[in-house]
Structures are given as C-alpha cells and as structure tokens.
Design a protein around this motif. Structure first.
Motif, PDB file in Angstrom:
ATOM      1  N   ASP A 148      24.925  21.799-103.354  1.00 37.74           N
ATOM      2  CA  ASP A 148      25.225  23.221-104.075  1.00 37.74           C
ATOM      3  C   ASP A 148      26.216  23.044-105.085  1.00 37.74           C
ATOM      4  O   ASP A 148      26.554  23.970-105.841  1.00 37.74           O
ATOM      5  CB  ASP A 148      25.201  23.809-102.156  1.00 37.74           C
ATOM      6  CG  ASP A 148      24.116  23.871-101.496  1.00 37.74           C
ATOM      7  OD1 ASP A 148      23.455  24.597-101.828  1.00 37.74           O
ATOM      8  OD2 ASP A 148      24.638  23.788-100.520  1.00 37.74           O
ATOM      9  N   TRP A 149      27.268  21.943-104.446  1.00 31.64           N
ATOM     10  CA  TRP A 149      28.220  21.722-105.982  1.00 31.64           C
ATOM     11  C   TRP A 149      27.992  20.601-106.294  1.00 31.64           C
ATOM     12  O   TRP A 149      28.663  19.316-105.671  1.00 31.64           O
ATOM     13  CB  TRP A 149      29.679  22.298-105.135  1.00 31.64           C
ATOM     14  CG  TRP A 149      29.909  24.102-104.469  1.00 31.64           C
ATOM     15  CD1 TRP A 149      29.375  24.455-103.412  1.00 31.64           C
ATOM     16  CD2 TRP A 149      30.536  24.809-105.066  1.00 31.64           C
ATOM     17  NE1 TRP A 149      29.963  25.225-103.452  1.00 31.64           N
ATOM     18  CE2 TRP A 149      30.606  25.941-104.243  1.00 31.64           C
ATOM     19  CE3 TRP A 149      31.491  24.611-106.302  1.00 31.64           C
ATOM     20  CZ2 TRP A 149      31.316  27.180-104.834  1.00 31.64           C
ATOM     21  CZ3 TRP A 149      32.456  25.774-106.643  1.00 31.64           C
ATOM     22  CH2 TRP A 149      31.730  26.841-105.426  1.00 31.64           C
ATOM     23  N   GLN A 150      27.400  20.850-107.388  1.00 35.14           N
ATOM     24  CA  GLN A 150      27.290  19.245-108.313  1.00 35.14           C
ATOM     25  C   GLN A 150      28.448  18.664-108.911  1.00 35.14           C
ATOM     26  O   GLN A 150      28.555  19.980-110.132  1.00 35.14           O
ATOM     27  CB  GLN A 150      25.771  19.492-109.006  1.00 35.14           C
ATOM     28  CG  GLN A 150      25.290  18.347-109.482  1.00 35.14           C
ATOM     29  CD  GLN A 150      24.154  17.639-109.567  1.00 35.14           C
ATOM     30  OE1 GLN A 150      23.450  18.781-110.524  1.00 35.14           O
ATOM     31  NE2 GLN A 150      23.876  16.763-110.508  1.00 35.14           N
ATOM     32  N   ILE A 151      28.464  17.626-108.748  1.00 38.95           N
ATOM     33  CA  ILE A 151      30.267  17.373-109.693  1.00 38.95           C
ATOM     34  C   ILE A 151      29.396  16.509-111.014  1.00 38.95           C
ATOM     35  O   ILE A 151      28.545  15.819-110.954  1.00 38.95           O
ATOM     36  CB  ILE A 151      30.714  16.626-109.556  1.00 38.95           C
ATOM     37  CG1 ILE A 151      31.244  16.680-107.747  1.00 38.95           C
ATOM     38  CG2 ILE A 151      31.657  15.801-109.838  1.00 38.95           C
ATOM     39  CD1 ILE A 151      31.675  15.680-107.063  1.00 38.95           C
ATOM     40  N   THR A 152      29.251  16.651-112.509  1.00 34.02           N
ATOM     41  CA  THR A 152      29.105  16.044-112.987  1.00 34.02           C
ATOM     42  C   THR A 152      30.133  15.886-114.569  1.00 34.02           C
ATOM     43  O   THR A 152      31.009  16.560-114.024  1.00 34.02           O
ATOM     44  CB  THR A 152      27.929  17.464-113.904  1.00 34.02           C
ATOM     45  OG1 THR A 152      28.511  18.432-114.468  1.00 34.02           O
ATOM     46  CG2 THR A 152      26.250  17.690-112.794  1.00 34.02           C
ATOM     47  N   GLU A 153      29.033  15.328-115.839  1.00 33.43           N
ATOM     48  CA  GLU A 153      30.049  15.430-117.044  1.00 33.43           C
ATOM     49  C   GLU A 153      31.694  15.217-116.853  1.00 33.43           C
ATOM     50  O   GLU A 153      32.215  15.242-117.394  1.00 33.43           O
ATOM     51  CB  GLU A 153      29.818  16.607-117.814  1.00 33.43           C
ATOM     52  CG  GLU A 153      28.876  17.062-118.019  1.00 33.43           C
ATOM     53  CD  GLU A 153      28.657  18.691-118.689  1.00 33.43           C
ATOM     54  OE1 GLU A 153      29.712  19.240-118.719  1.00 33.43           O
ATOM     55  OE2 GLU A 153      27.731  19.095-119.354  1.00 33.43           O
TER      56      GLU A 153
END
Length: 463
Positions: A250-255
């Motif tokens: 639901d809360w994705q860590i990207t970049e």
C-alpha cells in the motif's frame, strides 16, 4: 494549569494500595531507579534479575521520592500493595483507561526502536506526544512507559519486544493500541523460537491487544508476511496496511537514492507520490520512516507535516548514530551500531558502510556476536562474509566465540583481530585506529561493544 500525572487518591484507587505516612497529594513522575527521580516522584520497588528495588526504598526516599510503591515492608512514605510490579501495571492500566490519545504499538525483529522514534518525531510535530524511551519494551518497561503517559497526551507510541512466545500478548492487551506496527521478521531469538515462522507468530501476538476498529501496519518485504496477514484476520483486525519495497504494497518505496549521510525515496500510495528525505543513510531507515508516514496518515496528520518532521530525523545512539571525533580537517568517523544485531540488521549496516568514504584513512569494522541464534549461529555468522567483503572494509575486528566462523570465512588479510570478549579486544582495537579512519561498531548488546564505543569517544574526542 497542567494537571498532575496522578493524584495520590488515583494511585490508591488503581492499585488498591495502603498509604502510610505519605504527605504528598500529587505524583508527577514514576521511576524504578532510585538514582533517577523526577519531581514529586513515585519510586516503584520492582524485583529484577539482578536487583530488588526494595533494597533501595530508603535511598529513593532520601533522594527526593515523595512515596515508594512496595510489595513488602512498612514505614513512612510507602504505598503497600501485594506486588510492586503488579501495582505498576495497575497504574499503567489506569493511565490507558483515561487516555483519549491516538495509541500506537510497535514490534518487529529489526527496526522497532528506530520506527518508534520516527513516529515520535512525526507525532511531536502534530501535538503532545508520549513515547517509550530507550528500549523499555519488556514486562516492566512497557508498564512503566504507559504509567508515565500524561492524561493530556494526544499521541502515545509504545515499543514491545520479546524473546519467547506469550510475551507480547499481555503487553499489547495493556497498551490497547489503535495501530499495531510490525517492522519485519528476521532471525532473532531463534534459540527459543526455532524458526522464522514461529518468530512471526510471536510478533503477531500484538494483534490481540488492538482496539476494535484498529489497524495493522505491516512491512511486506519478508516471506512471513502471509503468516502476519492470517494472524491479523484471526484477531479480527479489519484493516491491514502494508509498506515496503515490494510491488503491490500500500505504501511502496521507489526511486531510492542513498548517500553517506542522506537517503531519498519516492513513496507511492494510491494516486499520491511523496518525496521522502532523511538525514541518515540506509534503505532500512527509509522503510522505518515509511511506516511512520503510513501511521501518520491513519492518524489524520497531513503528509507535509510528517515529511517535514522526518527530514530532520536522525539515527539514535547505538543504532547508526554518526560522530566525527577530533580535528575537523581529519576526524575519526564513528558509526555506532553497538546496541543490537541479527542477520538482517548486520546486512543493513554493512550496506551503509559500503557507501561511506573515510575522512582520510581506512575503513574499519568491528563485528560482535549475534546472540540467541541457537543451532543456526555458526552458519549465520559465517554467512556474513560476502556482505563484509562488499562493504569495502580494510580492517575487520571480530568479537565473540561465534565470530570464529566469520573469521574462517574471510580472507586472512582482512581479519585484523579476533577475541572472545570485548575486554580482551578493546585496547587493541582502539590502538589500531587513527584520525581519518571510518569505523563501524556492530553487535548484539550482550557482547558489550558499547564499552568500545565509549573508549573510542574518550580517546579520539581529544584533538
């Protein structure tokens, strides 16, 4: 006017205790340490593994405590109950009963203290906040922290730890969190629990105390997430939020971008994208901060407030804190990870070490035993070799009997020393350091590497 933490009458009503010669009508601090007493303090004489607080009652009263909660003994200034720890728990229960604050419980194999601190920082930006200190997360630490919660607190954050089954459940049932956070599942306490699956089930006990209508916030980056999801459903938790680097959370860590002392990421939540910046390095720190961001959203705190607070969040002593010691032009860089260790936190710390450039000398690492791993200890210690080599460490000092496996797995030229105890190792390690070096110290708390950290600070803080 600020109300007292408790009135004497409220303490007596909560505990069923009997006061003898207690002149005070208000209690504004609660302590189990006779040396650390706040104003109008109640000293609670609990019996621990090494000390019995009843032996220090007179000292506490002489040091300024206005009363002592005791399970035995008579005399002025005492509140007598059947059992002092149970009395403290009764006070904690009363503190929770009267609270109208938003309460969060945090557990997990790795990162629970850092996540608790990230939540504290965010909540303090939004209102009056009460949070556990240090790692007071066990059968006496949680009641003590809860008992200290002011009635006016708008937010409360409590850390819960365990080393065996059936330890977290009663703590969570005492705290009654609106949100339960599980940071991750990793090989900690294998000696008593036997498997990662059993560790997950023990951590999932936190769900048994969640308030009706509450929420579970779970890291989705480990294979045991299915066990946690099933346990949350079985406990009747209707809302589950996931976070992490994995696709579909639901809360994705990207970049992700990490530097020597900074971390950056984009957090994707539905149609929203948030720029997260931290004043500390490490992918694991981004995960901890994302948990805090997700919980703050549940609490109704604006994302801008949470992100601004997290931008000033730094590592804690013993958990990645960085110190530049000595002359500014060529200091010794100390990365203090001395509080605890298991395979997941070791890997995370060594990943951070890989990104660090020494101020002008060598990259040094001191690794202490990872405790409570049972029969898996030799394999798990030896398995750190690739991460150590990838960190770029030029000098590796090892402390503890299990670290013999890592010593054997590393190239001989990397292993600067190996000692069974920190007492044997400390002088040689300190003598091996020079200004310009970068040194990371990491191990389980029981190994005692905090002594080495203290000695390094003492030796190299003098420029």
């Amino acid at each position: 006017m600020t109300p007292p933490l408790f009135t004497l009458d409220a303490i007596l009503a909560a505990t069923g205790g009997r006061a003898t010669g207690v002149p005070a009508t208000e209690i504004n601090a609660i302590s189990i340490d006779s040396r650390e007493l706040g104003e109008d303090a109640l000293f609670v004489a609990i019996k621990g593994d090494r000390f019995d607080g009843h032996d220090f009652v007179d000292t506490a009263l002489a040091n300024g405590a206005v009363a002592a909660l005791v399970g035995r003994g008579e005399g002025a200034g005492r509140i007598v109950v059947d059992d002092a720890l149970e009395g403290l728990t009764d006070i904690a229960r009363a503190a929770r009963q009267r609270s109208r604050g938003f309460i969060v419980g945090v557990t997990g194999s790795v990162g629970k203290t850092t996540t608790k601190e990230a939540l504290r920082v965010v909540f303090e930006a939004a209102g009056q906040t009460h949070a556990s200190i240090k790692s007071f997360n066990n059968h006496w630490g949680v009641p003590l922290m809860l008992a200290r919660m002011p009635e006016t607190a708008q937010f409360g954050v409590f850390e819960m730890g365990m080393s065996a089954p059936d330890e977290i459940r009663p703590l969570s049932q005492l705290v009654r969190p609106h949100v339960a956070v599980i940071t991750t599942i990793a090989p900690a306490h294998l000696e008593k629990l036997g498997s990662l699956e059993n560790i997950a089930r023990a951590k999932a006990e936190i769900f048994d105390g969640v308030e009706q209508g509450g929420t579970a916030v779970l890291n989705g980056d480990h294979p045991q997430i299915g066990i946690l999801l099933e346990a949350a459903t079985a406990a009747g938790i209707g809302k589950v939020i996931t976070y992490g680097f994995a696709r579909g959370v639901d809360w994705q860590i990207t970049e992700v971008e990490t530097a020597a002392d900074r971390s950056f990421a984009t957090i994707v939540h539905g149609d929203e994208r948030y720029a997260l910046a931290l004043g500390v390095a490490g992918r694991h720190m981004l995960a901890n901060a994302t948990a805090a961001l997700a919980v703050s959203h549940i609490a109704g705190i604006e994302a801008e407030v949470a992100l601004r607070a997290l931008a000033g969040f730094g590592a804690q002593p013993g958990r990645g804190q960085r110190l530049a010691l000595g002359p500014a032009e060529k200091p010794l860089l100390l990365i203090d990870e001395s509080y605890n260790a298991n395979t997941a936190s070791m890997q995370a710390a060594l990943d951070v070490l890989a990104s660090i450039e020494p101020p002008g000398g060598r990259k040094v690492v001191v690794l202490g035993d990872m405790l409570e791993l049972g029969d898996a200890a030799p394999q798990l210690h030896g398995g750190l070799a690739d991460a150590v080599k990838a960190s770029g460490a030029e000098r590796v000092h090892l402390v503890g009997t299990s670290m013999a496996q890592l010593a054997a797995a590393l190239p001989p030229h990397l292993v600067a020393s190996h000692a069974a105890t920190i007492a044997e190792a400390v002088d040689g390690i300190v003598a091996d350091l020079a200004y310009g070096d970068a040194i990371m110290v990491k191990g389980s708390n029981g190994v005692g590497l905090s002594r080495l950290v203290a000695d390094i600070k003492s030796r190299f803080s003098q420029s």
